[in-house]
Design an enzyme around this catalytic site. Structure first.
Site, short mmCIF file in Angstrom:
data_model
loop_
_atom_site.label_atom_id
_atom_site.label_comp_id
_atom_site.label_asym_id
_atom_site.label_seq_id
_atom_site.Cartn_x
_atom_site.Cartn_y
_atom_site.Cartn_z
N ASN A 119 13.44 4.74 4.76
CA ASN A 119 12.58 3.73 5.09
C ASN A 119 11.33 4.31 6.00
O ASN A 119 11.64 5.43 6.55
CB ASN A 119 13.33 2.67 6.04
CG ASN A 119 12.56 1.37 6.72
OD1 ASN A 119 11.79 0.94 6.05
ND2 ASN A 119 12.44 1.51 8.30
N ILE A 133 19.10 -4.29 5.52
CA ILE A 133 20.06 -3.86 4.39
C ILE A 133 21.45 -3.50 5.12
O ILE A 133 21.63 -2.69 5.86
CB ILE A 133 19.65 -2.33 3.83
CG1 ILE A 133 18.18 -2.42 3.38
CG2 ILE A 133 20.57 -2.07 2.69
CD1 ILE A 133 18.04 -3.22 1.87
N SER A 144 0.81 -1.06 0.02
CA SER A 144 0.01 0.28 -0.05
C SER A 144 0.78 1.23 0.10
O SER A 144 0.43 2.21 -0.59
CB SER A 144 -0.93 -0.09 1.16
OG SER A 144 -0.30 0.29 2.34
N HIS A 164 8.57 3.58 8.92
CA HIS A 164 8.23 2.67 10.10
C HIS A 164 7.13 3.11 10.88
O HIS A 164 6.76 4.27 10.89
CB HIS A 164 9.63 2.66 11.02
CG HIS A 164 9.51 1.68 12.11
ND1 HIS A 164 9.62 0.29 11.93
CD2 HIS A 164 9.18 1.86 13.53
CE1 HIS A 164 9.65 -0.36 13.30
NE2 HIS A 164 9.10 0.65 14.02
N ARG A 188 13.78 -7.06 5.90
CA ARG A 188 14.97 -7.61 5.65
C ARG A 188 15.85 -6.60 5.73
O ARG A 188 15.74 -5.51 5.56
CB ARG A 188 15.22 -8.05 4.05
CG ARG A 188 16.14 -9.20 3.95
CD ARG A 188 16.23 -9.62 2.42
NE ARG A 188 14.73 -10.74 2.53
CZ ARG A 188 14.92 -11.90 2.77
NH1 ARG A 188 16.11 -12.51 3.02
NH2 ARG A 188 13.86 -12.69 2.56
#
Ligand code: GAR
Length: 211
Positions: free
Chosen positions: A116, A102, A23, A118, A100
């Site tokens: 990112n 990085i 989404s 969160h 995952r």
């Protein structure tokens, strides 16, 4: 680390890396991302819903193997992801539910150019199940964070945050839904800021340059 060195007005090709529903990817595709153009989606999960969604939206969408580990990349595979992104001229990488870590080649190649999202107000509740962690802790306000990625888990410099009030009758599902709405707004806004070349990073703090 100083980011956003690109020239004002030039288009920045963005890759979204994701593992599941997608989404945030969809929100980025339809959001106001300024000079940022979503050009590529890569998933580490062959069955991810996001792969079909990306194809339907006209964005190149690929499954690529992450290697044999469950929560990190095998180094040789991570290098393949980097090569592919380089070949497509990708200048910004957005993690959107990539489950995952990085670490190696991708962080070197794209240092200061990986974002990112969160679902909590970092540094509270990093890692998995952030919405449940917030509910269990009993906080009255939570939200979401967009940050640059560094070698830690959810520890990079924060670009922006949006808050969400916790209701007495909230469940993980209802709270997650309201946080997700804010995520969709926050991610486009952060991409626009980065791609507009206005963000300057000084240690942990990020400033908007006047240009
Ligand atoms: C989002 O809530 C995102 O914040 C979270 O995964 C979900 C992905 O949803 N990411 C993390 O928890 C990373 N630590 P989506 O696939 O619908 O964008």
């Amino acid at each position: 680390m100083i980011s956003g060195k690109q020239e004002k007005g030039s288009t920045i090709k963005v890759a979204v890396l994701a593992s599941g529903r997608g989404s945030n990817f969809e929100a980025l595709c339809r959001g106001k991302t300024g000079n940022g153009r979503i050009a590529l989606l890569i998933s580490d999960n062959e069955k991810a819903e996001i792969l079909q969604k990306a194809s339907a939206s006209g964005v190149e969408a690929l499954y690529m193997s992450p290697g044999k580990y469950r929560t990190k990349f095998e180094e040789s595979e991570e290098m393949e992801w980097v090569r592919l992104m380089r070949s497509r001229g990708i200048e910004l990488v957005c993690l959107a539910g990539l489950m995952r870590i990085i670490k190696g080649p991708m962080l070197e190649e794209y240092n200061g150019r990986i974002l990112n999202i969160h679902p909590s107000l970092l540094p509270s509740f990093p890692g998995l199940n952030a919405q449940k962690q917030a509910l269990d802790y009993g906080v009255r306000i939570t939200g979401c964070t967009v940050h640059y990625v560094n070698a830690g888990v959810d520890t990079g410099p924060i670009i922006l945050q949006k808050t969400v009030h916790v209701a007495d009758d909230d469940t993980v599902e209802t709270l997650s839904g309201r946080i997700l709405q804010q995520e969709h707004l926050a991610y486009s806004e952060a991409v626009k800021l980065h791609c507009g070349g206005v963000l300057a990073v000084d240690g942990r703090r990020i400033f908007k340059r006047k240009i």
